[in-house]
Design a protein around this motif. Structure first.
Motif, PDB file in Angstrom:
ATOM      1  N   THR A 176      -3.199  -4.766  -0.517  1.00 25.01           N
ATOM      2  CA  THR A 176      -3.146  -3.863  -1.407  1.00 25.01           C
ATOM      3  C   THR A 176      -3.079  -4.642  -2.800  1.00 25.01           C
ATOM      4  O   THR A 176      -2.138  -5.389  -3.144  1.00 25.01           O
ATOM      5  CB  THR A 176      -2.100  -2.922  -1.192  1.00 25.01           C
TER       6      THR A 176
ATOM      7  N   TRP B  39      -7.601  -1.080  -0.969  1.00 26.36           N
ATOM      8  CA  TRP B  39      -7.139  -1.512   0.268  1.00 26.36           C
ATOM      9  C   TRP B  39      -7.979  -2.416   0.957  1.00 26.36           C
ATOM     10  O   TRP B  39      -9.112  -2.124   1.222  1.00 26.36           O
ATOM     11  CB  TRP B  39      -6.476  -0.231   1.121  1.00 26.36           C
TER      12      TRP B  39
ATOM     13  N   SER C  12      -1.533  -9.347  -5.212  1.00 27.85           N
ATOM     14  CA  SER C  12      -1.885  -8.247  -4.051  1.00 27.85           C
ATOM     15  C   SER C  12      -0.838  -8.349  -3.218  1.00 27.85           C
ATOM     16  O   SER C  12       0.114  -9.561  -3.091  1.00 27.85           O
ATOM     17  CB  SER C  12      -3.246  -8.682  -3.318  1.00 27.85           C
TER      18      SER C  12
END
Length: 381
Positions: free
Chosen positions: A126, A134, A202
Motif C-alpha cells: 500500500t 494497492w 509504501s
C-alpha cells in the motif's frame, strides 16, 4: 488484518469503511506492526490498534477520512506526564495509516482472502499517500515462474513473483519483492528522497509464514548466525544430533532447536511440505559425518533457495569429493555455496555470521555484493 479481513469484506459490501493499520513502531509498543482496526460509517469499531491508548483519537480521525476520502498518517508518541495527551504510556511511538476502503477494493480484498485461506504466502503493498494504491504480490514456485506467470520489477521480469488482483501493468519495486519473498512486514521507500527512481514510501504487509533458515550444527558460528537470521526475519531452526550441545539455552535466538541427524530432519520436513522456495540451509558443522549427508539431502531438494557450507577451500575440495561419492550429481553441486559467505576477512563467529548474512541478502535480492561506491544506478528500486 488477517483477523478482521472477513468482517472488512462484509462491511465494505454495504458501504465505505476506514481501514486503520499500524505501519511503524519505534521502541516499546502495545501492538505489533500490521495491527488493524476497521471503523464503519455507523461508528462500529472492529479490531484494535493499541489496547486502548489511541483508539478514540483514531476513530475521530476516521470520521474525517470517511468524509473526504483522503488517507492520513497519524503519529502517536508517549503521553505527557499528566496523562491528558493522547499517546502511548509504554514510551514508544506508533505510526498509523487510515484510508477509506469501498467496493472498488473488493477484488483485491477477495483475492487476499483466497490466498490466506489457501495457506499461500502473499503480501499487500500500500502506498502511503493521500490516495493509496494497492498491489498484491506473492512468491511462486519456480515451475510456475518458468511457465510465464511473472510480475514486472523495475529493471525487468521477476522470475519468482506473481502480481495479482486488478493490477493491470503495475510494477513492483525490488524492495517490496524482497520483503514479500522473506515474509516480512514493514515500510519501504521514502518521501524525502529526491531521486525519482527511489520507491515511493509504501507499507508491505506480508501474510503467511516467514522464510525458514535451517542451521546444521551446534557451535558458536551457529549461535551467531541464528541471532542474525532471526533479526533478518527468518524463522530459525538449529538442528544437531548431539543432545548435549543442541539445547534451547545455548541458542536463545532460534525459534526451535531440534535434536536429530540434520539430513533426517530435513528429509522429514520436506516430506511434510514445510520446505519452500524461500528456505535457506546452512551447514556449519565442520564434521563430514554430519555435513555430507545433510548437504546431499539439501542439494537433491531443488526448491530450496540457498544451500551453503562453512569451511576452508581445502575442506570444500574434500567435501566435494565425498558428495560425488555419495551420488550427488555435478549439476546439483553447482548449487552449493562453499566456502560460505562474502569476502569480508571475517574470522570471529559474529563476523562470519555477518559475512554469511550479506551473501544471503545479496543473492535473494539478485544484487552484486559489490561496494556501492563502485556501482551505478539507483540503490533501491
Amino acid at each position: 488484518m488477517r483477523d478482521v479481513l472477513p468482517q472488512l469484506i462484509d462491511r465494505v459490501r454495504t458501504g465505505p469503511v476506514v481501514l486503520a493499520r499500524v505501519v511503524a513502531v519505534t521502541g516499546a509498543g502495545p501492538r505489533e506492526i500490521g495491527a488493524t482496526m476497521v471503523v464503519t460509517g455507523s461508528g462500529e469499531v472492529i479490531g484494535s490498534l493499541s489496547g486502548g491508548c489511541v483508539e478514540a483519537a483514531v476513530v475521530e480521525s476516521a470520521r474525517i477520512v470517511l468524509a473526504d476520502g483522503e488517507a492520513v498518517l497519524e503519529r502517536f508518541g508517549i503521553a505527557d506526564p499528566d496523562g491528558f495527551a493522547v499517546g502511548l504510556t509504554c514510551g514508544g511511538e506508533m505510526e498509523i495509516c487510515l484510508e477509506r476502503v469501498d467496493a472498488a477494493r473488493l477484488p483485491e480484498l477477495l483475492a487476499l482472502d483466497r490466498e490466506i485461506r489457501a495457506g499461500r504466502a502473499v503480501a499487500l503493498v500500500t502506498t502511503l499517500a493521500a490516495n493509496p494504491s494497492w498491489l498484491l504480490i506473492h512468491p511462486v514456485d519456480r515451475a510456475v515462474a518458468e511457465a510465464g506467470t511473472r510480475g514486472m520489477v523495475d529493471g525487468g521480469a521477476a522470475p519468482d513473483v506473481e502480481v495479482r488482483a486488478a493490477s493491470g501493468g503495475a510494477r513492483v519495486s525490488r524492495d517490496a519483492l524482497n520483503m514479500a519473498r522473506a515474509g516480512r512486514t514493514g515500510i519501504i521507500g521514502s518521501d524525502e528522497c529526491a531521486d525519482s527512481a527511489f520507491p515511493v514510501r509504501s507499507f508491505v504487509q506480508s501474510f503467511g509464514p516467514p522464510a525458514r533458515m535451517i542451521l546444521a550444527g551446534a557451535n558458536d558460528f551457529v549461535r551467531a548466525l541464528s541471532r542474525l537470521g532471526a533479526q533478518l526475519g527468518y524463522r530459525v531452526t538449529v538442528v544437531d544430533a548431539r543432545e548435549t550441545f543442541a539445547t534451547a539455552t545455548r541458542f536463545p535466538a532460534a525459534h526451535e532447536v531440534v535434536v536429530d541427524w540434520p539430513h533426517r530432519y530435513l528429509r522429514a520436513e520436506y516430506a511434510s511440505g514445510r520446505i519452500d522456495d524461500r528456505t535457506v540451509v546452512c551447514v556449519l558443522t565442520h564434521d563430514s559425518k554430519f555435513d555430507v549427508p545433510m548437504l546431499a539431502e539439501a542439494l537433491r531438494i531443488e526448491r530450496i533457495a540457498f544451500v551453503g557450507a562453512l569451511g576452508s577451500r581445502r575442506t570444500h575440495a574434500d567435501r566435494v569429493e565425498r558428495l560425488l561419492a555419495a551420488g550427488v550429481a555435478p549439476e546439483q553441486l553447482r548449487r552449493l555455496r562453499s566456502p560460505l559467505g562474502l569476502d569480508l576477512n571475517a574470522s570471529t563467529p559474529d563476523e562470519t555470521a555477518v559475512s554469511i548474512a550479506a551473501q544471503l541478502i545479496a543473492e535473494s535480492g539478485r544484487a552484486s555484493g559489490r561496494p556501492l561506491d563502485e556501482t551505478d544506478g539507483p540503490i533501491h528500486y
